[in-house]
Structure formats: structure tokens, C-alpha cells
Design a protein around this motif. Sequence first.
Motif, PDB file in Angstrom:
ATOM      1  N   ASP A 399       0.846  -1.184   0.000  1.00  0.00           N
ATOM      2  CA  ASP A 399       0.000   0.000   0.000  1.00  0.00           C
ATOM      3  C   ASP A 399       0.886   1.239   0.000  1.00  0.00           C
ATOM      4  OD1 ASP A 399      -2.236  -1.571   0.098  1.00  0.00           O
ATOM      5  OD2 ASP A 399      -2.497  -1.397   2.278  1.00  0.00           O
ATOM      6  N   GLY A 400       0.575   2.170  -0.871  1.00  0.00           N
ATOM      7  CA  GLY A 400       1.376   3.374  -0.974  1.00  0.00           C
ATOM      8  C   GLY A 400       2.423   3.320  -2.063  1.00  0.00           C
ATOM      9  N   ALA A 401       2.505   2.199  -2.804  1.00  0.00           N
ATOM     10  CA  ALA A 401       3.474   2.079  -3.890  1.00  0.00           C
ATOM     11  C   ALA A 401       3.091   3.014  -5.035  1.00  0.00           C
ATOM     12  CB  ALA A 401       3.522   0.636  -4.376  1.00  0.00           C
ATOM     13  N   PRO A 402       4.004   3.275  -5.970  1.00  0.00           N
ATOM     14  CA  PRO A 402       3.671   4.144  -7.113  1.00  0.00           C
ATOM     15  C   PRO A 402       2.415   3.662  -7.827  1.00  0.00           C
ATOM     16  CG  PRO A 402       6.022   3.735  -7.061  1.00  0.00           C
ATOM     17  CD  PRO A 402       5.414   2.853  -6.004  1.00  0.00           C
ATOM     18  N   ARG A 403       1.519   4.594  -8.139  1.00  0.00           N
ATOM     19  CA  ARG A 403       0.225   4.242  -8.709  1.00  0.00           C
ATOM     20  C   ARG A 403      -0.347   5.436  -9.454  1.00  0.00           C
ATOM     21  NH1 ARG A 403       0.539   5.527  -3.543  1.00  0.00           N
ATOM     22  NH2 ARG A 403      -1.045   6.783  -2.490  1.00  0.00           N
ATOM     23  N   ALA A 404      -1.221   5.132 -10.384  1.00  0.00           N
ATOM     24  CA  ALA A 404      -2.014   6.180 -11.035  1.00  0.00           C
ATOM     25  C   ALA A 404      -3.387   6.181 -10.403  1.00  0.00           C
ATOM     26  CB  ALA A 404      -2.112   5.909 -12.538  1.00  0.00           C
ATOM     27  N   VAL A 405      -3.876   7.358 -10.077  1.00  0.00           N
ATOM     28  CA  VAL A 405      -5.236   7.525  -9.556  1.00  0.00           C
ATOM     29  C   VAL A 405      -6.001   8.327 -10.600  1.00  0.00           C
ATOM     30  CG1 VAL A 405      -6.655   8.417  -7.692  1.00  0.00           C
ATOM     31  CG2 VAL A 405      -4.402   7.458  -7.189  1.00  0.00           C
ATOM     32  N   VAL A 406      -7.024   7.718 -11.170  1.00  0.00           N
ATOM     33  CA  VAL A 406      -7.734   8.300 -12.291  1.00  0.00           C
ATOM     34  C   VAL A 406      -9.183   8.561 -11.907  1.00  0.00           C
ATOM     35  CG1 VAL A 406      -8.433   7.975 -14.702  1.00  0.00           C
ATOM     36  CG2 VAL A 406      -6.226   7.077 -13.904  1.00  0.00           C
ATOM     37  N   ILE A 407      -9.626   9.786 -12.098  1.00  0.00           N
ATOM     38  CA  ILE A 407     -11.018  10.165 -11.825  1.00  0.00           C
ATOM     39  C   ILE A 407     -11.748  10.226 -13.170  1.00  0.00           C
ATOM     40  CG2 ILE A 407     -12.535  11.890 -10.801  1.00  0.00           C
ATOM     41  CD1 ILE A 407     -10.038  12.802  -9.182  1.00  0.00           C
ATOM     42  N   LEU A 408     -12.759   9.384 -13.314  1.00  0.00           N
ATOM     43  CA  LEU A 408     -13.481   9.286 -14.570  1.00  0.00           C
ATOM     44  C   LEU A 408     -14.607  10.304 -14.645  1.00  0.00           C
ATOM     45  CD1 LEU A 408     -13.770   5.390 -14.792  1.00  0.00           C
ATOM     46  CD2 LEU A 408     -11.908   6.865 -15.610  1.00  0.00           C
ATOM     47  N   ILE A 409     -14.961  10.651 -15.850  1.00  0.00           N
ATOM     48  CA  ILE A 409     -16.159  11.461 -16.075  1.00  0.00           C
ATOM     49  C   ILE A 409     -17.360  10.521 -16.048  1.00  0.00           C
ATOM     50  CG2 ILE A 409     -17.393  12.909 -17.729  1.00  0.00           C
ATOM     51  CD1 ILE A 409     -14.675  13.849 -18.759  1.00  0.00           C
ATOM     52  N   PRO A 410     -18.341  10.750 -15.155  1.00  0.00           N
ATOM     53  CA  PRO A 410     -19.475   9.827 -15.059  1.00  0.00           C
ATOM     54  C   PRO A 410     -20.221   9.712 -16.403  1.00  0.00           C
ATOM     55  CG  PRO A 410     -19.452  11.365 -13.219  1.00  0.00           C
ATOM     56  CD  PRO A 410     -18.433  11.868 -14.198  1.00  0.00           C
ATOM     57  N   ASN A 411     -20.694   8.508 -16.688  1.00  0.00           N
ATOM     58  CA  ASN A 411     -21.468   8.305 -17.931  1.00  0.00           C
ATOM     59  C   ASN A 411     -22.823   8.989 -17.823  1.00  0.00           C
ATOM     60  OD1 ASN A 411     -19.421   6.745 -19.047  1.00  0.00           O
ATOM     61  ND2 ASN A 411     -20.201   4.852 -18.050  1.00  0.00           N
TER      62      ASN A 411
END
Length: 411
Positions: A399-411
Motif C-alpha cells: 500500500d502506498g506504492a507508485p500508482r495512477a489515480v484516475v477520476i473518470l467522467i461519469p457516464n
Amino acid sequence: MRRSRPARAALPGLSGAAVLCLLLLAGCENPAGLPDGLGDPDGNDPNVRTVAADSVEAAAFDDLTGAFLTEEGFNDFQALAGRVDDPAFGTTTALGYVDFLPPSNFPEGFLERPLREVTLQLQRRYVYGDTLASTTFDLRQVLEEWDAVSAASDTLFPVQEATIVSFEVAASDSLVEISLPDSWIADNDTTLRSSQFSNLFHGFQLQAQDGGNAVYGFSGGSTLELVSAEDTVIYRASELFSNLDRTPPAAPPADGRLRIQDGTGESIQLKVEVDALGRADINTAFIRVDADSLADPAPMGFVRPQVRELVLYGLGLATDDNPNPEPVFLASAMLDEETQTFSFGSASLTGIVQDLVLDRSGLARFIIGFPAVPPRVTPRPFADQSSIDAVSLVGPGEDGAPRAVVILIPN
């Protein structure tokens, strides 16, 4: 002698308009469209997706460690010198270089009067290592003209073999005054008073003797004081540079942490596979990684300054036309003290992740490293860009490793 390359270039595979947009927006750290009330992008919002980075590994990355007095904030920049053995990060050896310029005007007759005293005044403003003991340094004269700007941290400039004088520095010293020997003054008197001083004199190198266990930083406020029978004239520091070499510890800690150190040409490189996102429309994207400030407790009396800012770069795919693409600045991130997280976000990063999702990106990988000097790409104190500050980052699989956090546009 290795010279580093410019730090900005277009990412291959992007359209001309996309490249222009990326460069215009590269400095944006608060991208538009961030949903109101989003306190933690790693949270449980149904429109948030977290993608663990893969191919995470340490890699070499040119670090620039010199500056000229025309740089804004030069007085707070520093040349690093010393040697420190850190049980967690290994042994770092620093050679400091400093050159000087005379004032634009001299007291009447000063240039015709022999010098009686010359004193090197070093303003110490940084220490990494043992603060309870002192370090002995040797002062040598640089042999030829050198250019600190755009020089990578592994660059060496030639110096005379003979030591001019040796002196001690302790962590409690804020000003180190070194009286240069009469013999050296006699040999250099006419040079120091010459109208061609800048072409004839090339400054000093500072090198620690064996036995010390600290690296010190000496700032651009350092001076060379020249005293004749009637006058005292101050030559100010004009150029600073740090040659840095790090040898990893013989037995690195086996805790899976990613340890990187400013100034030593290190970075973390990673890829982000976004196949799980399908062809989603993206509102905002971040790259995040956590620090572990408790991973490496320092011995008593030992100071290890922690990195407070990291920078995210993008590296394009190599092509026949551009076999060695240059990294492009995407965003910087300050350490969040509460969460111990570096969170990189910008409009250009969001655009690149959207292009990855749509299979139209020329990005090969991301690089987490340190700000380039020069040019400064982030509005932070100039002094912070000349250090060997260290950080332990959480590695893959935790937990806490390098990661992408992506917020999507709701459909």
C-alpha cells in the motif's frame, strides 16, 4: 567530461497541437475539473480508479548541481563538499567548486598596492551527516575555466595537485574563515589584482580528508576578502558546483523501499498499464507514491534531511528520428506531511493518461526524480535545489506504492 542535456523536449507520438498544449500546461499543478469535495483521490468514490504502476525500478537520471550568480536566489544556492557514510543510503562523496568575481569599482590605487592578506569566507548553511564531529578539508586551486551551468553532478574540473591550505568545518559553524598562506598570496598577488582576473583565476575546489562523516553546503554568499596596506576589497562568489558520487550500502536494507537521493543522478522510472480502464473519459489523473519517513532511523547526532519535493517527468518512445528522447516536465509535488504522500497532478498529465487510454500516446514511461537546475521548473527556494536530501519511497506490492489515480467522467 559529461554534460547533461536540455530537460525539455516534445514527446514523440503526440500531435503538434497536443505537444503545444502539454508544454503550455506543464506547470499547472491544480488541474481544472477536480470534483468538489474530493479530499483523497485514493478514496472510495465510484468514479475513482487506482492502477498500480509496474516496471518500477531505480534508474540513472542526470542531475544538475551548479549555478551562476545571474540565477535568481544565487546567494542561497550552495556548493556541497564532504563525505558521509549513511547506513541506509550508502556513502556520498562531494567535491565543492567555487569561483569569484571582483567588484565593478575599486578604491583608488588598490590595484597598484601589493596584498597583505587574503581570506576565503565560506558561509555554511547545510549539513548532512554527523553533527557532533568536525571535518578537515583541503583547498586546491582550479586549473582552467569551467562552467557550472548545465553540468551534471558527475562532472569533474581539473585542479592543482598541491593543497593550498587545510581547514576544519563543524556543523555549528555558520561562517568558516580561511586565511590563505603568504606563499600563495605572493604567487597570486598580481593575478588577484589584475584587470584580467576573471580570465586568469578559476576559483577553488573543496575536498574532505579521510575521517570526516558529513557533507556541508557553502552558499553563494561566500566571499574572497583581499586586504592591502590601505583597503579591503570583497570579491563575491560567482559560480558554484558540486561533484557528487554515491556508493550504495554493501548490504542495502531488505524492506522493499525505493531509496533515492538528490544530486546523485538517481530516479524512479515506471510504467502504467491502463487496459483495465477501457476507453474511459478521464476527468483528472494523478501519479502518487508514499514516503516512509520511519524506514531509516538515523544514529544519534546524525542528520539526514528528507526530500520535500519531487518532480514527475515523462519520457517519450525512442524513434529513428529521435533515438534518445529527452524527459519532459509534467508536474511537481510537495510531501504531504499528514499522509506522507507525493501526489503529482497537472492538466498535461491528465491529457497524457487520456491518450494512453485511447492508444494514441507516445509515452514510454514516467520518471520520478528531482527538479532540474537550471532551469527551475517549480517556484521553490533556490537553495533547496542543491542538496543530497534523501527519501525512502514505498515499493511495489505494498500500500502506498507508485500508482495512477484516475477520476473518470461519469457516464
